[in-house]
Design an enzyme around this catalytic site. Structure first.
Site, mmCIF file in Angstrom:
data_model
loop_
_atom_site.group_PDB
_atom_site.id
_atom_site.type_symbol
_atom_site.label_atom_id
_atom_site.label_comp_id
_atom_site.label_asym_id
_atom_site.label_seq_id
_atom_site.Cartn_x
_atom_site.Cartn_y
_atom_site.Cartn_z
ATOM 1 N N ASP A 133 -9.828 2.115 -4.233
ATOM 2 C CA ASP A 133 -8.917 2.050 -3.092
ATOM 3 C C ASP A 133 -8.086 3.340 -3.054
ATOM 4 O O ASP A 133 -8.611 4.416 -2.826
ATOM 5 C CB ASP A 133 -8.070 0.791 -3.203
ATOM 6 C CG ASP A 133 -7.399 0.383 -1.901
ATOM 7 O OD1 ASP A 133 -7.042 1.278 -1.118
ATOM 8 O OD2 ASP A 133 -7.204 -0.823 -1.667
ATOM 9 N N GLU A 176 0.849 -1.200 0.000
ATOM 10 C CA GLU A 176 0.000 0.000 0.000
ATOM 11 C C GLU A 176 0.883 1.247 0.000
ATOM 12 O O GLU A 176 2.107 1.178 0.054
ATOM 13 C CB GLU A 176 -0.905 0.033 1.241
ATOM 14 C CG GLU A 176 -2.338 -0.394 1.002
ATOM 15 C CD GLU A 176 -3.175 0.666 0.298
ATOM 16 O OE1 GLU A 176 -2.599 1.695 -0.162
ATOM 17 O OE2 GLU A 176 -4.386 0.465 0.183
ATOM 18 N N ASN A 201 -9.840 5.408 2.530
ATOM 19 C CA ASN A 201 -8.776 5.147 1.563
ATOM 20 C C ASN A 201 -8.333 6.425 0.868
ATOM 21 O O ASN A 201 -7.946 7.375 1.517
ATOM 22 C CB ASN A 201 -9.188 4.034 0.597
ATOM 23 C CG ASN A 201 -8.695 2.671 1.062
ATOM 24 O OD1 ASN A 201 -7.522 2.502 1.378
ATOM 25 N ND2 ASN A 201 -9.584 1.698 1.125
#
Length: 290
Positions: free
Chosen positions: A197, A15, A149
């Protein structure tokens, strides 16, 4: 368009891709892996630091240090020594939650939301790290979020935001002080495969959005029109960032969590796609020095 592997680590939950122009590094994190990673522009060398907590996001600070949002709150990491020091606690009385995606606003203040570690989802807030006298504290500025997100500011007074289960990209008013303002409009992605996301903006104001479960990054115009789709060879696409000296390389993080470890596909790798668009520089944390 050609997508290639920039770094092959099989992260369970890659991420937080972010380019640091001062250090000429591409940073990203492994949330479940408890790692901070970076790729040096000059040498192409990848390095990492192992943590004792799950990071949710990071932003560059100065002198090789980065500000993290973790299970414990906001913490400052010295990447040279691996030393991690507290900046401000967040939800210390709620150990079943952790911090997730975040970015610095145009004023250099880090915003990051919190989420539960397991089902059922318990709504939580988006926090902003702000000065409070001689210290720093986490101030809630938007509430009721399930999986907080992507964030992006097209202008200082506007904020694009993704709460993944809504399957929308919402544009809010964003005053310099106080809570996030009213909703202006939304881009509905519910007809597209996957869930939105992480995201970033290009120089023209278009949104590049990673789609978890959608094997893709999609580019939307500010009015919501779908302009382009970048296909990935893996399903769980998590975040995006423009990097490189000209900000013309799109870096893409992915995740291997929940997938068959014997599957030879490059789940969890860091990918790169060049010359799609030119990005905007990320805003580093403004401090104060701690």
């Amino acid at each position: 368009m050609h997508v290639e592997i920039a770094e092959p680590s099989r992260l369970q939950l890659g991420e937080g891709a972010l380019w640091d122009p001062a250090g000429e590094r591409l940073y990203w994190i492994g949330i479940e892996d408890r790692r901070v990673l970076w790729l040096e522009q000059g040498t192409g060398t990848a390095s990492s630091v192992q943590l004792d907590t799950m990071p949710g996001t990071l932003v560059p600070y100065r002198d090789g240090r980065v500000l993290l949002a973790t299970e414990r709150g906001f913490e400052l990491l010295d990447t040279a020594s691996g030393t991690l020091g507290p900046v401000a606690e967040v939800e210390a009385d709620r150990p079943h939650r952790r911090m997730n995606d975040g970015k610095c606003d145009p004023y250099g203040r880090l915003l990051a939301g919190t989420m539960t570690l397991a089902e059922p989802r318990e709504p939580g807030p988006l926090y902003r790290l702000e000065p409070d006298g001689g210290t720093l504290r986490a101030v809630p500025v938007l509430d009721g979020l399930a999986i907080p997100n992507g964030l992006a500011w097209p202008e200082p007074d506007r904020l694009w935001y993704i709460d993944t289960p809504t399957r929308r990209i919402d544009l809010y008013e964003y005053p310099e002080h106080g809570p996030v303002g009213p909703l202006v409009r939304s881009i509905d992605t519910s007809e597209l495969p996957g869930d939105p996301d992480g995201m970033t903006l290009d120089r023209d104001g278009n949104l590049w959005v990673a789609f978890w479960g959608g094997s893709s990054v999609r580019c939307f115009a500010p009015d919501g029109a779908l302009l382009e789709t970048v296909e990935l060879p893996v399903p769980q696409v998590t975040s995006v960032a423009f990097g490189g000296p000209e900000l013309d390389r799109l870096y893409i993080t992915t995740a291997a969590t929940g997938l068959d470890p014997a599957d030879p596909a490059p789940h969890g790798a860091l990918f790169r796609c060049d010359h799609l668009a030119t990005g905007r520089p990320a805003v580093p944390w403004a401090g104060p020095a701690v």
